[in-house]
Design a protein around this motif. Structure first.
Motif, mmCIF file in Angstrom:
data_model
loop_
_atom_site.group_PDB
_atom_site.id
_atom_site.type_symbol
_atom_site.label_atom_id
_atom_site.label_comp_id
_atom_site.label_asym_id
_atom_site.label_seq_id
_atom_site.Cartn_x
_atom_site.Cartn_y
_atom_site.Cartn_z
ATOM 1 N N SER A 238 -1.332 -2.829 -2.350
ATOM 2 C CA SER A 238 -1.442 -4.079 -1.598
ATOM 3 C C SER A 238 -1.977 -3.803 -0.209
ATOM 4 N N ILE A 239 -2.774 -4.714 0.313
ATOM 5 C CA ILE A 239 -3.291 -4.598 1.666
ATOM 6 C C ILE A 239 -2.166 -4.700 2.693
ATOM 7 N N CYS B 25 -2.775 1.283 -0.300
ATOM 8 C CA CYS B 25 -3.751 0.196 -0.237
ATOM 9 C C CYS B 25 -5.110 0.718 -0.688
ATOM 10 N N LEU C 207 -6.276 -4.957 6.933
ATOM 11 C CA LEU C 207 -5.169 -4.020 6.764
ATOM 12 C C LEU C 207 -4.233 -4.067 7.972
#
Length: 351
Positions: free
Chosen positions: A170-171, A229, A245
């Motif tokens: 996930s970012i 990420c 990010l």
């Protein structure tokens, strides 16, 4: 052979008849699209693709689904064409989320007057890119619009993939102390498209970096299963990924400017035009964030793959003292500047 396009088309070009639902459209679908994409030419042609749920469930416990439209100008450029771009872009959107791409759809908007030879090259490039990525193009659609209603050809691709249970990429998962990597030189696609337009009379050997990244991602995830990420750095470039990010993970991203891998010709184009390679689009590059303890292993995995030979560690994540995410670029003299995103695109129609 069921119909001949040269007999139906006007001087080997798309006509409105090719979108009319009759014999001309049937010939177009059979001779261009099915000839390139059909895994089994004798299989019944339905209005939807049918995927085996049991086979999907064996690969993972979650489905990933993505869609994207492609309107690049020019349609063909050094290193690929709009078809290469469409397949690679969708495959990469799935792969950087930890998904194994399984199947794609492709919808085409064709302008009256488009050369059939151009369409054939685009479709062939899509078939080749899909084979390289190990995915199938299983369903699609075609529409023909009057000339000037679109610039030759637009493509929309959607993709389905399966995510393994152990991956939660996930970012928003970046943590202070993590390390940021890229898999190669930045800005190749954006610079190649700019030069291909011919408006600036720049002579270069630049090629787009269009490539399906799922094989590279597999190598990285095998070496470092707990990648935090990943994002492919398309529109907005690496700068766009780093900004997202920083905001989503609420961290300070510090980038070592000297560590950024940039092709000398891209640097030259950027210097002439006042552009920043960090903001240029890429179509075969990703940004990955991993725990610092696994950084060396991640770098080795990327560099061991043909699409990651020039991979580099470019920065680190730190706790944000200001309470909100930010990106700082540090030069070779230790000076820092805050990376801010422009309000619009540096280059229009790059994907």
């Amino acid at each position: 052979m069921p119909g001949t396009l040269t007999g139906i088309g006007a001087n080997g070009r798309i006509t409105l008849a090719h979108g009319g639902g009759g014999s001309a459209m049937r010939a177009l679908i059979e001779e261009v699209f099915l000839a390139a994409f059909a895994q089994d030419p004798l299989a019944p042609q339905e209005d939807q693709a049918r995927l085996d749920l049991a086979a999907l469930a064996q690969q993972g416990n979650r489905l990933a689904f993505t869609t994207d439209a492609f309107v690049v100008e020019p349609l063909e450029f050094p290193g690929g064409n709009i078809g290469t771009l469409a397949v690679c872009g969708t495959v990469n959107d799935l792969a950087v989320g930890g998904a194994c791409p399984v199947a794609l759809s492709a919808a085409f908007v064709l302008a009256e007057g488009l050369e059939l030879a151009v369409l054939r090259r685009v479709v062939e490039a899509m078939a080749q890119s899909a084979a390289q990525a190990g995915v199938s193009i299983v369903t699609g659609d075609t529409k023909v619009v009057p000339r000037h209603a679109c610039d030759g050809l637009f493509v929309t691709t959607s993709g389905v993939g399966v995510i393994r249970p152990e991956h939660n990429i996930s970012i928003a998962a970046g943590q202070p102390g993590d390390v940021v990597l890229v898999n190669g030189s930045l800005g190749d696609h954006g610079a190649a498209i700019l030069c291909a337009r011919g408006d600036l009379a720049l002579q270069t050997h630049l090629q787009s970096d269009c490539a399906p990244l799922n094989g590279l991602v597999d190598a990285l995830l095998c070496a470092v299963p707990d990648v935090r990420c990943m994002r492919d750095a398309t529109r907005g470039g690496v700068a766009g990924v780093l900004t997202e990010l920083a905001e989503a993970s609420n961290v300070l991203v510090t980038v070592n400017e000297a560590a950024l891998p940039v092709h000398p010709e891209v640097e030259g184009v950027c210097e002439i035009l006042g552009l920043d390679p960090l903001f240029l689009a890429n179509e075969g590059k990703l940004v990955a964030v991993v725990p610092a303890s696994h950084a060396a292993r991640a770098l080795a995995a990327l560099q061991g793959h043909p699409l990651g030979r020039n991979a580099a560690i470019i920065g680190t994540l730190q706790a944000s003292a200001a309470g909100q995410g930010a990106v700082h670029i540090v030069n070779e003299f230790g000076g820092a500047r805050v990376l801010t995103m422009p309000s619009g695109e540096q280059l229009p129609r790059i994907c």
